[in-house]
Write an enzyme that holds these catalytic residues in place. Structure first.
Site, short mmCIF file in Angstrom:
data_model
loop_
_atom_site.label_atom_id
_atom_site.label_comp_id
_atom_site.label_asym_id
_atom_site.label_seq_id
_atom_site.Cartn_x
_atom_site.Cartn_y
_atom_site.Cartn_z
N ASP A 1 0.82 -1.22 0.00
CA ASP A 1 0.00 0.00 0.00
C ASP A 1 0.86 1.27 0.00
O ASP A 1 2.05 1.23 0.33
CB ASP A 1 -0.87 0.03 1.27
CG ASP A 1 -2.12 -0.82 1.11
OD1 ASP A 1 -2.54 -1.08 -0.03
OD2 ASP A 1 -2.68 -1.22 2.16
N TYR B 1 7.29 -9.54 7.61
CA TYR B 1 7.04 -8.11 7.75
C TYR B 1 7.54 -7.63 9.11
O TYR B 1 7.56 -8.40 10.08
CB TYR B 1 5.54 -7.80 7.69
CG TYR B 1 4.91 -7.89 6.33
CD1 TYR B 1 4.86 -6.78 5.50
CD2 TYR B 1 4.35 -9.08 5.87
CE1 TYR B 1 4.26 -6.86 4.24
CE2 TYR B 1 3.76 -9.17 4.62
CZ TYR B 1 3.72 -8.04 3.81
OH TYR B 1 3.13 -8.10 2.57
#
Lengths: 245, 245
Positions: free
Chosen positions: A52, A110
Site C-alpha cells: 500500500d 514483515y
C-alpha cells in the site's frame, strides 16, 4: 528470452504504493520505466507483494522477461543507475520461466516499527508509528502468541477482493525492543489484505491495557472484522523478506 | 518579560540549516514565524548550535524573550501545533534572563550514523551515511582514542570564521555497533566548524585501512587541515544533546 527476479528495497513515502494506478506515481511504474531505459524493451514487471501507499520494503520481489544481453546478475547494478535513490535493487538473478512471484510457495516476513517515546522524533516520522502512551510489551507478546499457527484470519482482514480462503499460517510473531523502538516481526505463508496492520492495531490495544491478551483469541474465534482493533497506519510497515521454497 | 528555553528536535533534510539566510528556508526562520503566530510578538530566537544544511537534531536549544501569559512549560505543546511535523519542541522551560545558549558552559553530544551494508537501504538514506566497504571498528576505536582530551583541533576544522582558539576538549568518543549501523558518538565542551564531520571522515579512513590508527595522533600534532580526512556528508550527523552546567 530469460526471466529475471529482482529483489527490491524502497522508501514508500513518496509513492502511491506498488501497483500502477491513475492517480499517482507507483513503484511498479518507476521500475517499468527504468527497465525500458535499460533494455529498450516494453517491460512489465510482475510483483510479489502489492504494498500500500506509504509502506516500505527491504526485500519485495518482482520478475520480468527480457531478451537483453546484460547478464542477469549485473542488472541490479545497471538498473540502480536509472532509478531514483528511494528505490534500490539489492539483487538480480535468472529464474526458470515458470517462476511466478505470487503463485509459488513462499514465506513472507514483515516488520512494524513503533516509536514509543513521550515526544515524536522528526527523523523517524516516516518510518515509525509514534505511540506516546505506555505499552506493556509482555502482554502484547502473550496476545501475539494466540495468532501463531494456522487460523482463519477473517477478523484481521479488510474487505477488498474475492479471496477464496481466509485461512493462513503465521509461523512466527515476535515483539522486539530496540531502545525506544518496538518492532513487531511477523512471518507466514501469506497475508490477507491489511492483516499485519490490523494485528498491530489489535496488539497495541492489548499493550495499552484496553484488551486483555486473551481477547486476541476471542477475536480470532469471532470471525468478525469489527471485533479487532483499528488498522495501524502504513508508514510503520516494512516488507522485510520473501523466501521461496 | 520572561526568557524561555526550548529544546528542539528536527529532521534537517528539508532545511538550509539553522541560521536564517536569503537562499532558503531555515529552522530558525520557521521557529520565529511559529512563535509570532503563538505570541503575537516579533520573536527572534537565539540558537545554541547553528547546524548546517541536512544536519539533524534530537536536542538543539534556543531561547527567546516574551511577554506571553502562556506558562513557559506549556509553550512546547502550543508551539508544536504551529510547527511542521519535521520540527518538534520536546521541552520548554523558563530560564534566568542572563542565560545565553552559546555563552554558557555546556557539554554537547553529537552522533554520526553510518550504514555499513553492501547495498543502500532507501529508508535510511536521509539519516545515515552509506558506506559499502568493510570497516575495522577496532582500529577506528584505537584511532578515536587519540582525540579524547584537551587538544588543539585545528587540523579538524574547516576555515570559516575568526575563532580565537582552536583548543577544545573531547570528553568521550565512542564507536557503537547497532546491527548494520555504526554510530560514532562524541561529547565535548564545544566543537570547531565541521569538526565532528572531519573526525568522522578521518576515522573512516582508519576503518578502511588507508590510515593506521596512530596516524590520527600525527594529524593532531601536524596542526594542518590538509592532513586530516575529508569532511563526511551532513546527513549522517545528529546533534543529540546540549547539557548546561
Amino acid at each position: 528470452m530469460k526471466r529475471v527476479k529482482l529483489t527490491i528495497a524502497y522508501d514508500g513515502t513518496n509513492y502511491c504504493g506498488w501497483q500502477i494506478q491513475p492517480n499517482g506515481i507507483t513503484i511498479e511504474e518507476v521500475l517499468n520505466r527504468a527497465l525500458k531505459k535499460l533494455t529498450g524493451e516494453n517491460v512489465l514487471v510482475i510483483g510479489a507483494s502489492r504494498t500500500d501507499s506509504g509502506v516500505h520494503a527491504l526485500g519485495n520481489v518482482a520478475v520480468f522477461d527480457t531478451e537483453t544481453t546484460i547478464p542477469a546478475d549485473r542488472i541490479a547494478y545497471a538498473l540502480n543507475q536509472k532509478l531514483p535513490e528511494d528505490i534500490v535493487i539489492t539483487k538480480s538473478e535468472e529464474v526458470p520461466p515458470t517462476f511466478h512471484p505470487r503463485y509459488c510457495d513462499c514465506s513472507k516476513t514483515y516488520e512494524y516499527h513503533i516509536l514509543n517515546t513521550k515526544t515524536p522524533i522528526p527523523t523517524k516520522r516516516l518510518t515509525n508509528y509514534f505511540v506516546s502512551y505506555d505499552l506493556d510489551v509482555d502482554k502484547m507478546r502473550k496476545g501475539a502468541s494466540y495468532l501463531v499457527g494456522e487460523h482463519d484470519f477473517v477478523s484481521f482482514c479488510n474487505v477488498r477482493t474475492d479471496v477464496e480462503s481466509t485461512v493462513r499460517t503465521v509461523t512466527a510473531l515476535d515483539i522486539l525492543q530496540n531502545g525506544e523502538e518496538i518492532i513487531i516481526r511477523i512471518s507466514g505463508n501469506g497475508f490477507l489484505y491489511n492483516m499485519v496492520r490490523i494485528i498491530v492495531g489489535t496488539l497495541l490495544r492489548v499493550g495499552r491495557g484496553f484488551y486483555e491478551p486473551e481477547k486476541v483469541k476471542e477475536i480470532l474465534e469471532t470471525k468478525d472484522r469489527k471485533a479487532a482493533g483499528v488498522t495501524a497506519p502504513p508508514h510503520g510497515l516494512f516488507l522485510v523478506e520473501i523466501r521461496y521454497q
